[in-house]
Scaffold this motif. Structure first.
Motif, PDB file in Angstrom:
ATOM      1  N   GLU A  17      23.710  15.124   2.481  1.00  0.00           N
ATOM      2  CA  GLU A  17      24.980  15.637   2.985  1.00  0.00           C
ATOM      3  C   GLU A  17      25.016  17.162   2.853  1.00  0.00           C
ATOM      4  O   GLU A  17      24.635  17.709   1.818  1.00  0.00           O
ATOM      5  CB  GLU A  17      26.151  15.037   2.221  1.00  0.00           C
ATOM      6  CG  GLU A  17      27.478  15.543   2.753  1.00  0.00           C
ATOM      7  CD  GLU A  17      28.676  15.013   2.011  1.00  0.00           C
ATOM      8  OE1 GLU A  17      29.771  15.498   2.311  1.00  0.00           O
ATOM      9  OE2 GLU A  17      28.522  14.143   1.144  1.00  0.00           O
ATOM     10  N   GLN A  18      25.461  17.822   3.909  1.00  0.00           N
ATOM     11  CA  GLN A  18      25.579  19.274   3.901  1.00  0.00           C
ATOM     12  C   GLN A  18      27.048  19.668   4.019  1.00  0.00           C
ATOM     13  O   GLN A  18      27.828  18.994   4.688  1.00  0.00           O
ATOM     14  CB  GLN A  18      24.791  19.880   5.056  1.00  0.00           C
ATOM     15  CG  GLN A  18      23.307  19.630   4.959  1.00  0.00           C
ATOM     16  CD  GLN A  18      22.558  20.167   6.159  1.00  0.00           C
ATOM     17  OE1 GLN A  18      23.062  20.167   7.268  1.00  0.00           O
ATOM     18  NE2 GLN A  18      21.345  20.623   5.927  1.00  0.00           N
ATOM     19  N   GLN A  19      27.412  20.744   3.358  1.00  0.00           N
ATOM     20  CA  GLN A  19      28.739  21.331   3.466  1.00  0.00           C
ATOM     21  C   GLN A  19      28.562  22.800   3.801  1.00  0.00           C
ATOM     22  O   GLN A  19      27.696  23.469   3.249  1.00  0.00           O
ATOM     23  CB  GLN A  19      29.517  21.165   2.160  1.00  0.00           C
ATOM     24  CG  GLN A  19      29.757  19.714   1.805  1.00  0.00           C
ATOM     25  CD  GLN A  19      30.515  19.557   0.502  1.00  0.00           C
ATOM     26  OE1 GLN A  19      30.573  20.464  -0.325  1.00  0.00           O
ATOM     27  NE2 GLN A  19      31.106  18.391   0.316  1.00  0.00           N
ATOM     28  N   GLU A  96      33.751  17.400   5.929  1.00  0.00           N
ATOM     29  CA  GLU A  96      33.883  15.995   6.328  1.00  0.00           C
ATOM     30  C   GLU A  96      33.128  15.736   7.625  1.00  0.00           C
ATOM     31  O   GLU A  96      33.074  16.596   8.500  1.00  0.00           O
ATOM     32  CB  GLU A  96      35.357  15.626   6.518  1.00  0.00           C
ATOM     33  CG  GLU A  96      36.209  15.801   5.273  1.00  0.00           C
ATOM     34  CD  GLU A  96      35.882  14.829   4.169  1.00  0.00           C
ATOM     35  OE1 GLU A  96      35.420  13.706   4.461  1.00  0.00           O
ATOM     36  OE2 GLU A  96      36.077  15.191   2.995  1.00  0.00           O
ATOM     37  N   THR A  98      29.726  14.020   9.986  1.00  0.00           N
ATOM     38  CA  THR A  98      28.264  14.048   9.970  1.00  0.00           C
ATOM     39  C   THR A  98      27.771  15.480   9.820  1.00  0.00           C
ATOM     40  O   THR A  98      28.480  16.429  10.178  1.00  0.00           O
ATOM     41  CB  THR A  98      27.676  13.452  11.262  1.00  0.00           C
ATOM     42  OG1 THR A  98      28.004  14.335  12.357  1.00  0.00           O
ATOM     43  CG2 THR A  98      28.196  12.050  11.538  1.00  0.00           C
ATOM     44  N   ASN A  99      26.560  15.636   9.314  1.00  0.00           N
ATOM     45  CA  ASN A  99      25.977  16.974   9.197  1.00  0.00           C
ATOM     46  C   ASN A  99      25.952  17.671  10.541  1.00  0.00           C
ATOM     47  O   ASN A  99      26.254  18.864  10.641  1.00  0.00           O
ATOM     48  CB  ASN A  99      24.565  16.883   8.617  1.00  0.00           C
ATOM     49  CG  ASN A  99      24.560  16.565   7.140  1.00  0.00           C
ATOM     50  OD1 ASN A  99      25.574  16.672   6.458  1.00  0.00           O
ATOM     51  ND2 ASN A  99      23.416  16.150   6.633  1.00  0.00           N
ATOM     52  N   CYS A 129      23.856  21.537  -0.127  1.00  0.00           N
ATOM     53  CA  CYS A 129      23.294  20.200   0.098  1.00  0.00           C
ATOM     54  C   CYS A 129      23.444  19.404  -1.188  1.00  0.00           C
ATOM     55  O   CYS A 129      23.253  19.930  -2.278  1.00  0.00           O
ATOM     56  CB  CYS A 129      21.822  20.289   0.465  1.00  0.00           C
ATOM     57  SG  CYS A 129      21.524  21.247   1.962  1.00  0.00           S
TER      58      CYS A 129
END
Length: 130
Positions: A17-19, A96, A98-99, A129
């Motif tokens: 997961e990426q932010q 929030e 999908t990447n 990540c």
């Protein structure tokens, strides 16, 4: 024995997961910054009040997960960024979904903010990540 695979995956693993986070500094007041972003992105802001930040603005709409504009100076006059010419700080968060969706929104915002010229200066551009 020694494991054949590393115990920790690279942070570049696309399955993690990426932010995405962007921060911009501006000589514009928070009210002027909000007006510029409302026009640029066709969004609206709600005014909020905090003992810590003072009056600040929060975006309503689907541009990103969180968009805030606050004054550089807190209610006591202390500066978040040690430059008295900076009047407002704008933070975008993309956390929030999908990447691919988060990255697309993040890239769109960066392009539109760059098109605003020198009114907003990119000060933080982070991808986490985990």
């Amino acid at each position: 024995g020694i494991p054949a695979e590393p115990l920790f995956r690279s942070i570049r693993n696309p399955n993690m997961e990426q932010q995405f986070f962007l921060q911009y500094l501006s000589r514009l007041s928070k009210e002027q910054a909000a007006a510029a972003l409302e026009e640029c992105f066709d969004i609206g802001f709600d005014e909020r009040d905090s003992a810590y930040f003072g009056v600040y603005f929060v975006c309503r709409g689907g541009l990103c997960d969180r968009l805030t504009i606050k004054s550089n100076a807190d209610p006591d006059g202390d500066l978040a960024v040690n430059n008295p010419n900076i009047r407002s700080i704008t933070d975008f968060s993309f956390i929030e979904g999908t990447n691919a969706d988060k990255e697309a929104k993040y890239r769109f915002v960066k392009e539109r903010m760059a098109a605003l010229g020198g009114a907003f200066i990119l000060s933080q551009d982070n991808v986490y990540c985990g």
